[in-house]
Design a protein around this motif. Sequence first.
Motif, PDB file in Angstrom:
ATOM      1  N   LEU A 244       0.850  -1.185   0.000  1.00  0.00           N
ATOM      2  CA  LEU A 244       0.000   0.000   0.000  1.00  0.00           C
ATOM      3  C   LEU A 244       0.887   1.237   0.000  1.00  0.00           C
ATOM      4  O   LEU A 244       1.877   1.290   0.736  1.00  0.00           O
ATOM      5  CB  LEU A 244      -0.889  -0.012   1.247  1.00  0.00           C
ATOM      6  CG  LEU A 244      -1.780   1.190   1.486  1.00  0.00           C
ATOM      7  CD1 LEU A 244      -2.833   1.301   0.387  1.00  0.00           C
ATOM      8  CD2 LEU A 244      -2.454   1.084   2.842  1.00  0.00           C
TER       9      LEU A 244
ATOM     10  N   ARG B  89       4.990  -2.340   8.545  1.00  0.00           N
ATOM     11  CA  ARG B  89       4.059  -3.455   8.397  1.00  0.00           C
ATOM     12  C   ARG B  89       2.726  -3.146   9.071  1.00  0.00           C
ATOM     13  O   ARG B  89       2.680  -2.606  10.165  1.00  0.00           O
ATOM     14  CB  ARG B  89       4.651  -4.714   9.022  1.00  0.00           C
ATOM     15  CG  ARG B  89       3.776  -5.954   8.861  1.00  0.00           C
ATOM     16  CD  ARG B  89       4.392  -7.185   9.508  1.00  0.00           C
ATOM     17  NE  ARG B  89       5.699  -7.512   8.987  1.00  0.00           N
ATOM     18  CZ  ARG B  89       5.929  -8.118   7.815  1.00  0.00           C
ATOM     19  NH1 ARG B  89       4.929  -8.429   7.042  1.00  0.00           N
ATOM     20  NH2 ARG B  89       7.154  -8.395   7.440  1.00  0.00           N
ATOM     21  N   ARG B  90       1.653  -3.495   8.383  1.00  0.00           N
ATOM     22  CA  ARG B  90       0.293  -3.489   8.926  1.00  0.00           C
ATOM     23  C   ARG B  90      -0.279  -4.875   8.678  1.00  0.00           C
ATOM     24  O   ARG B  90       0.304  -5.685   7.956  1.00  0.00           O
ATOM     25  CB  ARG B  90      -0.581  -2.434   8.212  1.00  0.00           C
ATOM     26  CG  ARG B  90      -0.236  -1.016   8.596  1.00  0.00           C
ATOM     27  CD  ARG B  90      -0.682  -0.745  10.028  1.00  0.00           C
ATOM     28  NE  ARG B  90      -0.445   0.625  10.411  1.00  0.00           N
ATOM     29  CZ  ARG B  90       0.482   0.993  11.282  1.00  0.00           C
ATOM     30  NH1 ARG B  90       1.279   0.114  11.822  1.00  0.00           N
ATOM     31  NH2 ARG B  90       0.626   2.252  11.617  1.00  0.00           N
ATOM     32  N   ARG B  91      -1.446  -5.148   9.244  1.00  0.00           N
ATOM     33  CA  ARG B  91      -2.068  -6.471   9.050  1.00  0.00           C
ATOM     34  C   ARG B  91      -2.217  -6.819   7.571  1.00  0.00           C
ATOM     35  O   ARG B  91      -2.072  -7.962   7.169  1.00  0.00           O
ATOM     36  CB  ARG B  91      -3.435  -6.524   9.720  1.00  0.00           C
ATOM     37  CG  ARG B  91      -3.379  -6.616  11.224  1.00  0.00           C
ATOM     38  CD  ARG B  91      -4.771  -6.818  11.784  1.00  0.00           C
ATOM     39  NE  ARG B  91      -5.663  -5.743  11.369  1.00  0.00           N
ATOM     40  CZ  ARG B  91      -6.077  -4.762  12.137  1.00  0.00           C
ATOM     41  NH1 ARG B  91      -5.698  -4.716  13.392  1.00  0.00           N
ATOM     42  NH2 ARG B  91      -6.886  -3.834  11.690  1.00  0.00           N
ATOM     43  N   SER B  92      -2.505  -5.803   6.753  1.00  0.00           N
ATOM     44  CA  SER B  92      -2.737  -6.035   5.333  1.00  0.00           C
ATOM     45  C   SER B  92      -1.442  -6.151   4.520  1.00  0.00           C
ATOM     46  O   SER B  92      -1.486  -6.424   3.337  1.00  0.00           O
ATOM     47  CB  SER B  92      -3.595  -4.906   4.760  1.00  0.00           C
ATOM     48  OG  SER B  92      -2.950  -3.664   4.966  1.00  0.00           O
ATOM     49  N   GLY B  93      -0.299  -5.917   5.143  1.00  0.00           N
ATOM     50  CA  GLY B  93       0.978  -6.031   4.440  1.00  0.00           C
ATOM     51  C   GLY B  93       1.883  -4.845   4.698  1.00  0.00           C
ATOM     52  O   GLY B  93       1.718  -4.112   5.661  1.00  0.00           O
TER      53      GLY B  93
ATOM     54  N   VAL C 136       3.448  -1.196   4.122  1.00  0.00           N
ATOM     55  CA  VAL C 136       3.007   0.136   3.712  1.00  0.00           C
ATOM     56  C   VAL C 136       4.245   0.947   3.340  1.00  0.00           C
ATOM     57  O   VAL C 136       5.240   0.949   4.069  1.00  0.00           O
ATOM     58  CB  VAL C 136       2.232   0.857   4.839  1.00  0.00           C
ATOM     59  CG1 VAL C 136       1.845   2.267   4.420  1.00  0.00           C
ATOM     60  CG2 VAL C 136       1.015   0.060   5.256  1.00  0.00           C
TER      61      VAL C 136
END
Length: 148
Positions: free
Chosen positions: A2, A72-76, A78
Motif C-alpha cells: 500500500l 508493516r500493517r495487518r494487510s501487508g 506500507v
Amino acid sequence: MLFRVTARCIILQDGLLLVQLSKKGDFYRLPGGRVRPEETVLQGLQRELMEELGIPKIGDARLAFIVESFYRRRSGIVHELGFYFLCKSPIGPNVKPREDHLKLRWIKPEELNAKNFKPSALASYLRKLDGARELQPRYIINVDVGQV
C-alpha cells in the motif's frame, strides 16, 4: 504493498512539542494525517488539522522533513511518503482534540525515542530541533518492517 502520502505539523510552544497518542496508546506521532488524492500536501495538512484540532488556518508552514517510511500493517507492507512542516499555530497549551479517539500531549522533544515515536527515524531529529525557522528540509528513510 500500500502506498500513502501523509502531511503532519511540528508545533513547538515554550520548548514543548505537540504530539498525539496512537489509538492503542503505544506511541506518539505528530498531528496531521493522510492526504487525499485530490489534495495538495498543504491542503491535506490544513484539512487534517481542522478536523483533528479545529485549527482554521495553519499560517506559516515550512517544510522541515520528508520521511519515506516502510512499515508493516495487518494487510501487508506500507510505503509512506510523509511531509513534516514546522507550523506556527494559534493554539494554546489547553488545546482539545475534536475527534474522540485522539489524545494530545505537550512533551519535551528530548522525551522522544525510536520506541515511543513513529516514524522512529524522525525522533532523533525532533530531539535536536530548537524551533529554528532557517531549517533546510531533510530527507529521511525509515524502515520498520521487522521480519518478513
